[in-house]
Design a protein around this motif. Structure first.
Motif, PDB file in Angstrom:
ATOM      1  N   ILE A   1      13.364  34.056  32.667  1.00  0.00           N
ATOM      2  CA  ILE A   1      13.875  34.039  34.044  1.00  0.00           C
ATOM      3  C   ILE A   1      14.991  35.061  34.198  1.00  0.00           C
ATOM      4  O   ILE A   1      15.061  35.792  35.184  1.00  0.00           O
ATOM      5  CB  ILE A   1      14.351  32.617  34.423  1.00  0.00           C
ATOM      6  CG1 ILE A   1      13.152  31.677  34.513  1.00  0.00           C
ATOM      7  CG2 ILE A   1      15.136  32.628  35.731  1.00  0.00           C
ATOM      8  CD1 ILE A   1      13.521  30.207  34.592  1.00  0.00           C
ATOM      9  N   GLY A   2      15.873  35.128  33.221  1.00  0.00           N
ATOM     10  CA  GLY A   2      16.966  36.099  33.255  1.00  0.00           C
ATOM     11  C   GLY A   2      16.460  37.530  33.292  1.00  0.00           C
ATOM     12  O   GLY A   2      16.991  38.369  34.021  1.00  0.00           O
ATOM     13  N   ARG A   3      15.412  37.813  32.507  1.00  0.00           N
ATOM     14  CA  ARG A   3      14.824  39.166  32.511  1.00  0.00           C
ATOM     15  C   ARG A   3      14.250  39.504  33.890  1.00  0.00           C
ATOM     16  O   ARG A   3      14.417  40.611  34.382  1.00  0.00           O
ATOM     17  CB  ARG A   3      13.734  39.262  31.445  1.00  0.00           C
ATOM     18  CG  ARG A   3      14.247  39.313  30.045  1.00  0.00           C
ATOM     19  CD  ARG A   3      13.100  39.490  29.042  1.00  0.00           C
ATOM     20  NE  ARG A   3      13.544  39.152  27.725  1.00  0.00           N
ATOM     21  CZ  ARG A   3      13.148  38.075  27.040  1.00  0.00           C
ATOM     22  NH1 ARG A   3      12.250  37.247  27.536  1.00  0.00           N
ATOM     23  NH2 ARG A   3      13.626  37.832  25.836  1.00  0.00           N
ATOM     24  N   GLU A   4      13.564  38.527  34.497  1.00  0.00           N
ATOM     25  CA  GLU A   4      12.981  38.746  35.821  1.00  0.00           C
ATOM     26  C   GLU A   4      14.071  39.006  36.855  1.00  0.00           C
ATOM     27  O   GLU A   4      13.958  39.911  37.684  1.00  0.00           O
ATOM     28  CB  GLU A   4      12.138  37.537  36.237  1.00  0.00           C
ATOM     29  CG  GLU A   4      11.474  37.724  37.585  1.00  0.00           C
ATOM     30  CD  GLU A   4      10.654  36.520  38.005  1.00  0.00           C
ATOM     31  OE1 GLU A   4      10.565  36.286  39.221  1.00  0.00           O
ATOM     32  OE2 GLU A   4      10.098  35.822  37.127  1.00  0.00           O
ATOM     33  N   MET A   5      15.151  38.229  36.803  1.00  0.00           N
ATOM     34  CA  MET A   5      16.254  38.418  37.750  1.00  0.00           C
ATOM     35  C   MET A   5      16.923  39.772  37.529  1.00  0.00           C
ATOM     36  O   MET A   5      17.269  40.459  38.489  1.00  0.00           O
ATOM     37  CB  MET A   5      17.273  37.281  37.610  1.00  0.00           C
ATOM     38  CG  MET A   5      16.744  35.951  38.115  1.00  0.00           C
ATOM     39  SD  MET A   5      17.919  34.610  37.889  1.00  0.00           S
ATOM     40  CE  MET A   5      19.165  35.076  39.079  1.00  0.00           C
ATOM     41  N   ALA A   6      17.096  40.168  36.268  1.00  0.00           N
ATOM     42  CA  ALA A   6      17.696  41.468  35.969  1.00  0.00           C
ATOM     43  C   ALA A   6      16.825  42.594  36.528  1.00  0.00           C
ATOM     44  O   ALA A   6      17.336  43.549  37.124  1.00  0.00           O
ATOM     45  CB  ALA A   6      17.886  41.627  34.458  1.00  0.00           C
ATOM     46  N   ALA A   7      15.528  42.467  36.368  1.00  0.00           N
ATOM     47  CA  ALA A   7      14.611  43.492  36.878  1.00  0.00           C
ATOM     48  C   ALA A   7      14.703  43.595  38.398  1.00  0.00           C
ATOM     49  O   ALA A   7      14.684  44.700  38.954  1.00  0.00           O
ATOM     50  CB  ALA A   7      13.178  43.178  36.444  1.00  0.00           C
ATOM     51  N   ARG A   8      14.808  42.464  39.072  1.00  0.00           N
ATOM     52  CA  ARG A   8      14.948  42.474  40.541  1.00  0.00           C
ATOM     53  C   ARG A   8      16.190  43.224  40.989  1.00  0.00           C
ATOM     54  O   ARG A   8      16.214  43.826  42.047  1.00  0.00           O
ATOM     55  CB  ARG A   8      15.051  41.045  41.087  1.00  0.00           C
ATOM     56  CG  ARG A   8      13.773  40.309  41.163  1.00  0.00           C
ATOM     57  CD  ARG A   8      14.027  38.977  41.850  1.00  0.00           C
ATOM     58  NE  ARG A   8      12.889  38.099  41.698  1.00  0.00           N
ATOM     59  CZ  ARG A   8      12.892  36.844  42.073  1.00  0.00           C
ATOM     60  NH1 ARG A   8      13.967  36.313  42.617  1.00  0.00           N
ATOM     61  NH2 ARG A   8      11.837  36.111  41.919  1.00  0.00           N
ATOM     62  N   CYS A   9      17.228  43.132  40.164  1.00  0.00           N
ATOM     63  CA  CYS A   9      18.509  43.778  40.507  1.00  0.00           C
ATOM     64  C   CYS A   9      18.594  45.195  39.955  1.00  0.00           C
ATOM     65  O   CYS A   9      19.618  45.849  40.114  1.00  0.00           O
ATOM     66  CB  CYS A   9      19.673  42.950  39.959  1.00  0.00           C
ATOM     67  SG  CYS A   9      19.781  41.305  40.677  1.00  0.00           S
TER      68      CYS A   9
END
Length: 103
Positions: free
Chosen positions: A87-95
């Protein structure tokens, strides 16, 4: 359990907020581009821009506070380590951040 069901419902609400924020950003971007290209912005457009910026400010303040104070602590209790990293990786990618920033 109930924590997981609550977490899913809350994440769905946050996703709707993300979509609303994206629409507001698109409108703000359009108004600012118009302002920059013409050198002026009509009074009604200026007021609409102010309202959209206030709406974004309110949305993000509430959204981030909820994530930090409620969602993330609850997710840590409910999800396993690898799920949290995913989840953290996905959120980082979004940002636009590197996944290394969260690991």
């Amino acid at each position: 359990g109930p924590d997981l069901a609550d977490l899913i419902n809350e994440s769905e609400r946050l996703e709707r907020e993300h979509k609303h924020a994206s629409r507001l950003h698109a409108s703000v971007d359009r108004r600012i581009a118009q302002w920059l290209s013409s050198g002026t912005l009509a009074a009604d457009e200026t007021e609409a821009l102010r309202e959209e910026l206030r709406a974004l400010d309110t949305l993000y303040a509430r959204h981030i506070a909820f994530e930090d104070q409620t969602l993330f602590p609850r997710a840590q209790r409910v999800l396993a380590g690898e799920e949290l990293l995913s989840i953290g990786r996905e959120m980082a990618a979004r940002c636009g951040l590197s996944a290394a920033a969260i690991e």
